[in-house]
Design a protein around this motif. Structure first.
Motif, PDB file in Angstrom:
ATOM      1  N   LEU A 302       0.842  -1.184   0.000  1.00  0.00           N
ATOM      2  CA  LEU A 302       0.000   0.000   0.000  1.00  0.00           C
ATOM      3  C   LEU A 302       0.879   1.235   0.000  1.00  0.00           C
ATOM      4  O   LEU A 302       1.775   1.365   0.836  1.00  0.00           O
ATOM      5  N   ASP A 303       0.617   2.121  -0.952  1.00  0.00           N
ATOM      6  CA  ASP A 303       1.330   3.391  -1.034  1.00  0.00           C
ATOM      7  C   ASP A 303       0.292   4.511  -0.997  1.00  0.00           C
ATOM      8  O   ASP A 303      -0.211   4.939  -2.037  1.00  0.00           O
ATOM      9  N   GLY A 304      -0.029   4.966   0.211  1.00  0.00           N
ATOM     10  CA  GLY A 304      -1.058   5.997   0.322  1.00  0.00           C
ATOM     11  C   GLY A 304      -2.400   5.462  -0.123  1.00  0.00           C
ATOM     12  O   GLY A 304      -2.917   4.502   0.442  1.00  0.00           O
ATOM     13  N   GLY A 305      -2.964   6.065  -1.171  1.00  0.00           N
ATOM     14  CA  GLY A 305      -4.257   5.612  -1.683  1.00  0.00           C
ATOM     15  C   GLY A 305      -4.139   4.664  -2.846  1.00  0.00           C
ATOM     16  O   GLY A 305      -5.099   4.494  -3.596  1.00  0.00           O
ATOM     17  N   THR A 306      -2.969   4.028  -3.021  1.00  0.00           N
ATOM     18  CA  THR A 306      -2.748   3.134  -4.159  1.00  0.00           C
ATOM     19  C   THR A 306      -2.303   1.766  -3.676  1.00  0.00           C
ATOM     20  O   THR A 306      -1.434   1.648  -2.798  1.00  0.00           O
ATOM     21  N   LEU A 307      -2.915   0.740  -4.241  1.00  0.00           N
ATOM     22  CA  LEU A 307      -2.489  -0.639  -4.014  1.00  0.00           C
ATOM     23  C   LEU A 307      -1.627  -1.051  -5.195  1.00  0.00           C
ATOM     24  O   LEU A 307      -2.085  -1.055  -6.338  1.00  0.00           O
ATOM     25  N   THR A 308      -0.364  -1.400  -4.922  1.00  0.00           N
ATOM     26  CA  THR A 308       0.566  -1.808  -5.962  1.00  0.00           C
ATOM     27  C   THR A 308       0.728  -3.319  -5.940  1.00  0.00           C
ATOM     28  O   THR A 308       1.105  -3.890  -4.902  1.00  0.00           O
ATOM     29  N   LEU A 309       0.427  -3.961  -7.055  1.00  0.00           N
ATOM     30  CA  LEU A 309       0.599  -5.402  -7.209  1.00  0.00           C
ATOM     31  C   LEU A 309       1.715  -5.644  -8.211  1.00  0.00           C
ATOM     32  O   LEU A 309       1.742  -5.016  -9.281  1.00  0.00           O
ATOM     33  N   ILE A 310       2.631  -6.542  -7.869  1.00  0.00           N
ATOM     34  CA  ILE A 310       3.788  -6.815  -8.722  1.00  0.00           C
ATOM     35  C   ILE A 310       3.892  -8.313  -8.941  1.00  0.00           C
ATOM     36  O   ILE A 310       3.839  -9.098  -7.988  1.00  0.00           O
ATOM     37  N   VAL A 311       4.023  -8.704 -10.193  1.00  0.00           N
ATOM     38  CA  VAL A 311       4.301 -10.093 -10.555  1.00  0.00           C
ATOM     39  C   VAL A 311       5.533 -10.065 -11.446  1.00  0.00           C
ATOM     40  O   VAL A 311       5.522  -9.447 -12.519  1.00  0.00           O
ATOM     41  N   GLY A 312       6.599 -10.718 -10.997  1.00  0.00           N
ATOM     42  CA  GLY A 312       7.841 -10.715 -11.752  1.00  0.00           C
ATOM     43  C   GLY A 312       8.457 -12.096 -11.817  1.00  0.00           C
ATOM     44  O   GLY A 312       8.129 -12.982 -11.028  1.00  0.00           O
ATOM     45  N   ASP A 313       9.348 -12.281 -12.779  1.00  0.00           N
ATOM     46  CA  ASP A 313      10.055 -13.549 -12.911  1.00  0.00           C
ATOM     47  C   ASP A 313      11.462 -13.267 -13.410  1.00  0.00           C
ATOM     48  O   ASP A 313      11.753 -12.184 -13.930  1.00  0.00           O
ATOM     49  N   ASP A 314      12.322 -14.249 -13.237  1.00  0.00           N
ATOM     50  CA  ASP A 314      13.701 -14.133 -13.740  1.00  0.00           C
ATOM     51  C   ASP A 314      13.902 -15.061 -14.941  1.00  0.00           C
ATOM     52  O   ASP A 314      14.956 -15.671 -15.103  1.00  0.00           O
ATOM     53  N   GLY A 315      12.866 -15.126 -15.768  1.00  0.00           N
ATOM     54  CA  GLY A 315      12.888 -16.040 -16.906  1.00  0.00           C
ATOM     55  C   GLY A 315      13.556 -15.452 -18.131  1.00  0.00           C
ATOM     56  O   GLY A 315      14.470 -14.627 -18.035  1.00  0.00           O
ATOM     57  N   LEU A 316      13.053 -15.842 -19.301  1.00  0.00           N
ATOM     58  CA  LEU A 316      13.703 -15.495 -20.548  1.00  0.00           C
ATOM     59  C   LEU A 316      13.605 -14.009 -20.890  1.00  0.00           C
ATOM     60  O   LEU A 316      14.469 -13.469 -21.568  1.00  0.00           O
ATOM     61  N   GLY A 317      12.559 -13.349 -20.434  1.00  0.00           N
ATOM     62  CA  GLY A 317      12.386 -11.952 -20.777  1.00  0.00           C
ATOM     63  C   GLY A 317      11.925 -11.769 -22.213  1.00  0.00           C
ATOM     64  O   GLY A 317      11.716 -12.730 -22.958  1.00  0.00           O
ATOM     65  N   MET A 318      11.794 -10.516 -22.627  1.00  0.00           N
ATOM     66  CA  MET A 318      11.304 -10.206 -23.971  1.00  0.00           C
ATOM     67  C   MET A 318      12.090  -9.050 -24.559  1.00  0.00           C
ATOM     68  O   MET A 318      12.571  -8.174 -23.835  1.00  0.00           O
ATOM     69  N   SER A 319      12.176  -9.047 -25.860  1.00  0.00           N
ATOM     70  CA  SER A 319      12.774  -7.920 -26.557  1.00  0.00           C
ATOM     71  C   SER A 319      11.775  -6.777 -26.614  1.00  0.00           C
ATOM     72  O   SER A 319      10.576  -6.953 -26.349  1.00  0.00           O
ATOM     73  N   SER A 320      12.243  -5.583 -26.965  1.00  0.00           N
ATOM     74  CA  SER A 320      11.357  -4.424 -27.034  1.00  0.00           C
ATOM     75  C   SER A 320      10.269  -4.612 -28.086  1.00  0.00           C
ATOM     76  O   SER A 320       9.143  -4.151 -27.921  1.00  0.00           O
ATOM     77  N   ALA A 321      10.590  -5.291 -29.184  1.00  0.00           N
ATOM     78  CA  ALA A 321       9.604  -5.518 -30.244  1.00  0.00           C
ATOM     79  C   ALA A 321       8.483  -6.427 -29.749  1.00  0.00           C
ATOM     80  O   ALA A 321       7.301  -6.181 -30.008  1.00  0.00           O
ATOM     81  N   VAL A 322       8.850  -7.489 -29.044  1.00  0.00           N
ATOM     82  CA  VAL A 322       7.837  -8.403 -28.506  1.00  0.00           C
ATOM     83  C   VAL A 322       7.049  -7.730 -27.399  1.00  0.00           C
ATOM     84  O   VAL A 322       5.823  -7.896 -27.288  1.00  0.00           O
ATOM     85  N   LEU A 323       7.727  -6.922 -26.578  1.00  0.00           N
ATOM     86  CA  LEU A 323       7.064  -6.244 -25.468  1.00  0.00           C
ATOM     87  C   LEU A 323       5.993  -5.281 -25.981  1.00  0.00           C
ATOM     88  O   LEU A 323       4.947  -5.120 -25.347  1.00  0.00           O
ATOM     89  N   ALA A 324       6.240  -4.663 -27.121  1.00  0.00           N
ATOM     90  CA  ALA A 324       5.277  -3.709 -27.676  1.00  0.00           C
ATOM     91  C   ALA A 324       3.977  -4.380 -28.081  1.00  0.00           C
ATOM     92  O   ALA A 324       2.933  -3.722 -28.153  1.00  0.00           O
TER      93      ALA A 324
END
Length: 376
Positions: A302-324
């Motif tokens: 909780l950051d003030g009036g905002t709930l921050t949810l994070i889902v992350g992994d240390d996997g293969l990742g993506m290039s900028s083209a795929v991310l777009a």
């Protein structure tokens, strides 16, 4: 056939519109007629002015219904200009006719030609002037009441009803769209879970049986929360953990899960099935094809009036083209984005960062329960 640009209006609505126009005209004519009766002591005044006002009202209705829809004009300014010019001609001709006929019945000088008739001398005493003040105070009452009642029932009340109906239809459309998005996610998610279980049946039946039990928990969750758009974060985490148990049975030690959740965040309401698509994509696209173990991280704070949810992994990742194009690649993320935009607006869309070979991180910044807007 209806001419191009014309809208067919039901007869009931046309009758209401006609009554509105004629009723307003009658109120104006009554006002002028009573004033003429007082000033000139002519019993013909109310009748003449009432009929004249009704004539102007009839022309107004004719302009609205038949003339204006047929007049040319590409822009609003050009349409108004043409309508003004046409109205000036129509009302000019009508005014000459009405005044000429009225002058004849009232014995007034004609509109054109030499004025004829005897001279009239009028004596205005203080009492007459006082009565005039009283008449000017009383005359507007009846026409104003008539105009108020007619306009309220035929315009104001109907406009409020139409606005309420439009708002309700908008809410129903938004609810239907959100329900359709949820309905699309559920079979997609369950299909992937069944695929995971199917891969275990021949290899480890005991684990497959345990996964079926976890899947039953997920079914119960989906059935119990099918009609709810928002659920507590604690329940969403339980359902997500049940899904991860199915995946851990398949990946075993290769899948590690780290969860860091602020206890205060557990009571916050979040959209139903908002975490599961993120977790599923992290496992399927980020970790399943990685050589060696991989870590999935789930965090909530909780950051003030905002709930921050994070889902992350240390996997293969993506290039900028795929991310777009990441939101166009699968049902889960595409629907998640559409739901968040519908519920909160474009300022609360998922924020994704990814590095080839370094993993992917998705953040959601949602209003807390006390600041959360109602579903659109």
């Amino acid at each position: 056939m209806t001419p191009k640009g014309l809208v067919t209006i039901p007869s009931v609505q046309r009758n209401r519109m006609l009554l509105l126009v004629l009723g307003t005209g009658a109120a104006v004519g009554l006002h002028l007629g009573l004033l003429h009766l007082f000033m000139w002591r002519s019993a013909k005044g109310p009748t003449v002015f009432l009929l004249g006002a009704l004539a102007f009202s009839a022309v107004t209705y004719a302009l609205w219904r038949w003339a204006f829809p047929r007049l040319p004009g590409r822009t609003l300014a050009s349409q108004v200009a043409v309508q003004v010019a046409f109205s000036l001609v129509a009302y000019g001709i009508l005014s000459v006719l009405v005044v000429s006929i009225s002058a004849h019945f009232l014995g007034a000088p004609s509109l054109f030609g030499t004025p004829l008739g005897p001279e009239d001398h009028i004596t205005i005493t203080p009492a007459v002037r006082q009565n005039g003040v009283r008449v000017y105070a009383l005359l507007p009452i009846v026409p104003s009441v008539l105009t108020t009642i007619i306009t309220y029932h035929l315009v104001w009340r109907r406009m409020e009803t139409l606005q309420t109906r439009a708002r309700e239809l908008g809410e129903l459309a938004a609810t239907a769209q959100l329900a359709a998005l949820r309905a699309q996610i559920n079979p997609h998610f369950l299909f992937n879970s069944l695929n995971s279980i199917a891969q275990l049946i021949s290899v480890d039946p005991a684990k497959a049986e345990a996964c079926v039990e976890r899947l039953a928990e997920i079914f119960r969750y989906l059935l119990n929360r099918a009609e709810q758009e928002f659920v507590p974060l604690s329940e969403e985490l339980q359902m997500t953990n049940a899904y991860l148990e199915i995946e851990r049975a398949r990946f075993e030690e290769r899948l590690r899960v780290e969860t860091t959740v602020d206890p205060r965040a557990l009571r916050q309401l979040i959209p139903n099935l908002v975490l599961q698509p993120l977790v599923e994509n992290a496992v399927k696209h980020g970790l399943s094809r990685k050589v060696g173990p991989g870590t999935l991280r789930i965090a909530a704070r909780l950051d003030g009036g905002t709930l921050t949810l994070i889902v992350g992994d240390d996997g293969l990742g993506m290039s900028s083209a795929v991310l777009a194009e990441v939101f166009e690649r699968g049902v889960g993320l595409r629907n998640l984005r559409a739901r968040l935009e519908r519920l909160y607006g474009p300022a609360h869309l998922p924020q994704i960062t990814s590095t080839p070979g370094g993993g992917t991180r998705v953040e959601l910044h949602l209003p807390t329960t006390d600041r959360r807007p109602e579903a659109a």
